[in-house]
Design an enzyme around this catalytic site. Structure first.
Site, PDB file in Angstrom:
ATOM      1  CD  GLU A  36       4.732  12.719  -2.878  1.00  0.00           C
ATOM      2  OE1 GLU A  36       4.565  11.583  -3.322  1.00  0.00           O
ATOM      3  OE2 GLU A  36       3.789  13.440  -2.437  1.00  0.00           O
ATOM      4  CB  THR A  83      -1.729   9.849  -7.991  1.00  0.00           C
ATOM      5  OG1 THR A  83      -2.702   9.152  -8.783  1.00  0.00           O
ATOM      6  CG2 THR A  83      -0.791  10.594  -8.902  1.00  0.00           C
ATOM      7  CB  ILE A 136      -8.143   2.050   8.544  1.00  0.00           C
ATOM      8  CG1 ILE A 136      -7.195   1.683   7.387  1.00  0.00           C
ATOM      9  CG2 ILE A 136      -7.756   3.403   9.146  1.00  0.00           C
ATOM     10  CD1 ILE A 136      -7.220   2.644   6.212  1.00  0.00           C
ATOM     11  N   GLY A 137     -10.148   1.232  10.918  1.00  0.00           N
ATOM     12  CA  GLY A 137     -10.909   1.582  12.117  1.00  0.00           C
ATOM     13  C   GLY A 137     -10.550   0.697  13.296  1.00  0.00           C
ATOM     14  N   GLY A 187     -13.494   3.686   4.231  1.00  0.00           N
ATOM     15  CA  GLY A 187     -12.834   3.304   2.999  1.00  0.00           C
ATOM     16  C   GLY A 187     -12.036   4.444   2.390  1.00  0.00           C
ATOM     17  CB  ALA A 190       1.910  -0.935   1.256  1.00  0.00           C
ATOM     18  CG  HIS A 224       8.835 -27.484  20.159  1.00  0.00           C
ATOM     19  ND1 HIS A 224       7.475 -27.245  20.256  1.00  0.00           N
ATOM     20  CD2 HIS A 224       9.261 -27.777  21.423  1.00  0.00           C
ATOM     21  CE1 HIS A 224       7.098 -27.408  21.513  1.00  0.00           C
ATOM     22  NE2 HIS A 224       8.161 -27.725  22.245  1.00  0.00           N
TER      23      HIS A 224
HETATM   24  C1  LIG Z   1      -4.122   4.386   8.424  1.00  0.00           C
HETATM   25  C2  LIG Z   1      -3.711   3.478   7.290  1.00  0.00           C
HETATM   26  C3  LIG Z   1      -3.038   2.303   7.577  1.00  0.00           C
HETATM   27  C4  LIG Z   1      -2.637   1.463   6.536  1.00  0.00           C
HETATM   28  N1  LIG Z   1      -1.967   0.320   6.860  1.00  0.00           N
HETATM   29  C5  LIG Z   1      -1.569  -0.507   5.875  1.00  0.00           C
HETATM   30  C6  LIG Z   1      -0.824  -1.680   6.185  1.00  0.00           C
HETATM   31  O1  LIG Z   1      -0.519  -1.964   7.344  1.00  0.00           O
HETATM   32  N2  LIG Z   1      -0.437  -2.473   5.156  1.00  0.00           N
HETATM   33  C7  LIG Z   1      -0.750  -2.193   3.853  1.00  0.00           C
HETATM   34  O2  LIG Z   1      -0.390  -2.953   2.962  1.00  0.00           O
HETATM   35  N3  LIG Z   1      -1.443  -1.084   3.534  1.00  0.00           N
HETATM   36  C8  LIG Z   1      -1.848  -0.240   4.512  1.00  0.00           C
HETATM   37  N4  LIG Z   1      -2.529   0.907   4.186  1.00  0.00           N
HETATM   38  C9  LIG Z   1      -2.816   1.176   2.750  1.00  0.00           C
HETATM   39  C10 LIG Z   1      -1.570   1.731   2.062  1.00  0.00           C
HETATM   40  O3  LIG Z   1      -1.164   2.908   2.705  1.00  0.00           O
HETATM   41  C11 LIG Z   1      -1.846   1.991   0.593  1.00  0.00           C
HETATM   42  O4  LIG Z   1      -2.353   0.815   0.004  1.00  0.00           O
HETATM   43  C12 LIG Z   1      -0.575   2.389  -0.140  1.00  0.00           C
HETATM   44  O5  LIG Z   1      -0.023   3.550   0.418  1.00  0.00           O
HETATM   45  C13 LIG Z   1      -0.846   2.613  -1.624  1.00  0.00           C
HETATM   46  O6  LIG Z   1       0.338   2.976  -2.247  1.00  0.00           O
HETATM   47  P1  LIG Z   1       0.359   3.858  -3.570  1.00  0.00           P
HETATM   48  O7  LIG Z   1       1.799   3.918  -3.967  1.00  0.00           O
HETATM   49  O8  LIG Z   1      -0.613   3.348  -4.538  1.00  0.00           O
HETATM   50  O9  LIG Z   1      -0.164   5.296  -3.147  1.00  0.00           O
HETATM   51  P2  LIG Z   1       0.110   6.297  -1.936  1.00  0.00           P
HETATM   52  O10 LIG Z   1       0.894   5.654  -0.866  1.00  0.00           O
HETATM   53  O11 LIG Z   1      -1.203   6.880  -1.594  1.00  0.00           O
HETATM   54  O12 LIG Z   1       1.051   7.400  -2.576  1.00  0.00           O
HETATM   55  C14 LIG Z   1       0.626   8.270  -3.545  1.00  0.00           C
HETATM   56  C15 LIG Z   1       1.552   9.471  -3.569  1.00  0.00           C
HETATM   57  O13 LIG Z   1       1.296  10.219  -4.745  1.00  0.00           O
HETATM   58  C16 LIG Z   1       1.365  11.588  -4.436  1.00  0.00           C
HETATM   59  N5  LIG Z   1       0.624  12.332  -5.464  1.00  0.00           N
HETATM   60  C17 LIG Z   1      -0.704  12.309  -5.725  1.00  0.00           C
HETATM   61  N6  LIG Z   1      -1.006  13.058  -6.796  1.00  0.00           N
HETATM   62  C18 LIG Z   1       0.162  13.593  -7.220  1.00  0.00           C
HETATM   63  C19 LIG Z   1       0.517  14.439  -8.281  1.00  0.00           C
HETATM   64  N7  LIG Z   1      -0.393  14.878  -9.158  1.00  0.00           N
HETATM   65  N8  LIG Z   1       1.809  14.798  -8.404  1.00  0.00           N
HETATM   66  C20 LIG Z   1       2.749  14.348  -7.550  1.00  0.00           C
HETATM   67  N9  LIG Z   1       2.477  13.521  -6.532  1.00  0.00           N
HETATM   68  C21 LIG Z   1       1.201  13.138  -6.374  1.00  0.00           C
HETATM   69  C22 LIG Z   1       0.763  11.677  -3.054  1.00  0.00           C
HETATM   70  O14 LIG Z   1       1.155  12.858  -2.409  1.00  0.00           O
HETATM   71  C23 LIG Z   1       1.352  10.421  -2.400  1.00  0.00           C
HETATM   72  O15 LIG Z   1       2.573  10.693  -1.787  1.00  0.00           O
HETATM   73  C24 LIG Z   1      -2.910   1.796   5.187  1.00  0.00           C
HETATM   74  C25 LIG Z   1      -3.574   2.994   4.888  1.00  0.00           C
HETATM   75  C26 LIG Z   1      -3.963   3.831   5.929  1.00  0.00           C
HETATM   76  C27 LIG Z   1      -4.645   5.115   5.602  1.00  0.00           C
END
Ligand SMILES: Cc1cc2nc3c(=O)[nH]c(=O)nc-3n(C[C@H](O)[C@H](O)[C@H](O)COP(=O)(O)OP(=O)(O)OC[C@H]3O[C@@H](n4cnc5c(N)ncnc54)[C@H](O)[C@@H]3O)c2cc1C
Length: 467
Positions: free
Chosen positions: A32, A143, A184-185, A272, A321, A445
């Site tokens: 990470e 990532t 998000i907005g 987005g 997520a 209910h």
């Molecule tokens: C404001 C907001 C609200 C949201 N609410 C929701 C919700 O309610 N429900 C939902 O399902 N989704 C929600 N989402 C979307 C959700 O956060 C993402 O879909 C989810 O986090 C994606 O998971 P991921 O594991 O693919 O990547 P991420 O969670 O983006 O994690 C990627 C990680 O990789 C790390 N990284 C990147 N490059 C490198 C590298 N080269 N070496 C080491 N580490 C690296 C980053 O630092 C990060 O920690 C929300 C997003 C935002 C911005």
């Protein structure tokens, strides 16, 4: 060190993939970039936004709903600093929880930027610039993504902000302009509108949450206007924004092509997110990108390089997520030779406004486009005893079923606590239930879940009982 699997990125995709790999007996490492685990979702996404949504909803209820319940308060005030501090505490406790899970599952955690040296060698560079290399048989890239900005509207993180800054504001804005009427907005706009901000949404399309069933966006728009005073400007093309010190000016073209200006103290750019692959050194392993900067993967989430997989926001599909988590589990199980499967059509989508909005399966628009014959049954929360008791009578549940077989093929809800209720629809659809199957199941209910049963009754033979 040599590992069976190395996961790059510790968001919900990455850390869940690492846990499942470890459960399956694979020697696993996770890398990470930041010094905390959990990724976008935990640190600047799902969890902090839900913490602020809950806090602001309590305030809004105290200000507007308590009196009706016979609770009178005086001198009600927002302590934004405490709200933000509480949110940080929620995030921290989850960060610690993931670190504990890594330890419990004997996963080695490396803090630093992970980048490919070659297909089987990954370099980790920590914040002080110290490097170490690890060897790995398989790699899972997780990532994630970063907010997209508009080329003509650079984010300055002061007045022109993204969701990340909106989670740590030090004052309640008087006027907040939101570019983009997506999830998000609308969630972050709700937080500040509940705390007293005037919120204006400027949207390029002709509706909010345009990818969900149209009935949901229409109803949410009506309710946000009515309860929080949101203003919506559709078919508006934003052309720029300028930081004026204490305020910000946003310029746009209205549907008639005329120039219009919006003035506020903050503009939240929520147009987005884009996949994040910077610094990964993909070229050193020969991994190819696909459309719009996403890592190209096949149906097994394997890249063009055998043994290197990619999951979550960095690949195609919904940026959610729980979608990332399912993909993490799928890749881990495939690596040990199992044959897991994800039904992408049954990944639910949720908007955590109030009322909440949730959806799974096909929308009416999609079914019409497919030319598929379907039946529709709806039940409004204003006819629900539970909703009347709590005072949350806005919204409805709509069930779409195949006209011939009665199989449920889409469920679209807007109402109280339906972010949890959508799980019933997912379960029913995963087991390919008919609307009548659900209609004949006992629902406690009084509960909000009865609306699902009633909508299924309505879809079956128009035999809803309570309307
Ligand atoms: C404001 C907001 C609200 C949201 N609410 C929701 C919700 O309610 N429900 C939902 O399902 N989704 C929600 N989402 C979307 C959700 O956060 C993402 O879909 C989810 O986090 C994606 O998971 P991921 O594991 O693919 O990547 P991420 O969670 O983006 O994690 C990627 C990680 O990789 C790390 N990284 C990147 N490059 C490198 C590298 N080269 N070496 C080491 N580490 C690296 C980053 O630092 C990060 O920690 C929300 C997003 C935002 C911005």
């Amino acid at each position: 060190m040599k590992y069976d699997v190395t996961v790059i990125g510790s968001g919900p995709g990455g850390y869940v993939a690492a846990i499942r790999c470890a459960q399956l007996g694979l020697k696993t490492a996770i890398i990470e970039k930041y010094n905390v685990l959990g990724g976008t979702c935990l640190n600047v996404g799902c969890i902090p936004s839900k913490a602020l949504l809950d806090s602001s909803e309590h305030f809004h209820n105290a200000a507007h709903a308590f009196k009706d319940h016979g609770i009178e308060l005086e001198n009600l005030q927002v302590n934004l600093q405490q709200m933000i501090q509480r949110k940080a505490g929620v995030v921290k406790s989850n960060n610690d929880g993931i670190a504990y899970l890594m330890k419990k599952n004997k996963i080695d955690t490396y803090y630093g930027l992970g980048s490919f040296v070659s297909k089987n060698t990954i370099k980790v560079t920590d914040a002080e610039g110290k490097e170490q290399q690890i060897e790995t048989d398989k790699t899972i890239i997780a990532t994630g993504s970063k907010p997209t900005s508009l080329p003509f509207l650079p984010v300055d993180k002061q007045r022109i902000i993204t969701s990340t800054e909106a989670l740590t504001l030090t004052e309640v804005p008087k006027n907040m302009i939101i570019i983009g009427g997506g999830v998000i907005g609308l969630e972050l706009g709700s937080v500040y509108a509940r705390l007293g901000s005037k919120v204006q949404v400027v949207e390029y399309m002709d509706s909010i949450i345009p990818t969900m069933d149209r009935a949901l966006g229409k109803e949410l728009q009506r309710i946000l206007k009515k309860t929080l005073g949101f203003e919506f400007f559709f078919n508006h093309k934003v052309t720029g924004a300028t930081n004026e010190g204490e305020t910000v000016k946003v310029t746009a073209e209205n549907p008639k092509g005329e120039a219009v200006t919006f003035e506020g103290d903050y503009v939240l750019v929520s147009v987005g997110r884009k996949p994040y692959t910077e610094g990964l050194g993909l070229e050193n392993a020969g991994v190819q990108l696909g459309d719009r900067g996403m890592i190209a993967v096949n149906d097994h989430l394997e890249t063009n390089v055998p043994g290197i997989y990619a999951i979550g926001d960095v690949v195609r599909g919904a940026m959610l997520a729980h979608k990332a988590e399912e993909e993490g589990v799928l890749v881990a199980e495939q690596i040990v030779g199992q044959k897991p499967h994800i039904n992408y059509n049954l990944i639910p989508g949720v908007v955590y406004t109030w009322p909440e909005v949730a959806s799974v399966g096909f929308s009416e628009e999609q079914l019409k486009e497919q030319g598929r014959a379907y039946k529709s049954g709806s039940f409004p929360f204003k006819a629900s005893g539970r909703a009347k008791a709590s005072g949350d009578t806005d919204g409805f549940v709509k069930v779409l079923a195949d006209k011939e077989t009665d199989e449920i093929i889409g469920v679209h809800m807007i109402g109280p606590r339906i972010a949890d209720l959508i799980a019933e629809a997912v379960t029913a659809m995963e087991f390919r239930a008919s609307a009548e199957d659900v209609a004949r199941m006992s629902h406690a209910h009084p509960t909000y879940a009865e609306a699902m049963k009633e909508a299924c009754l309505a879809a079956t033979e128009n035999r809803a009982l309570h309307i």
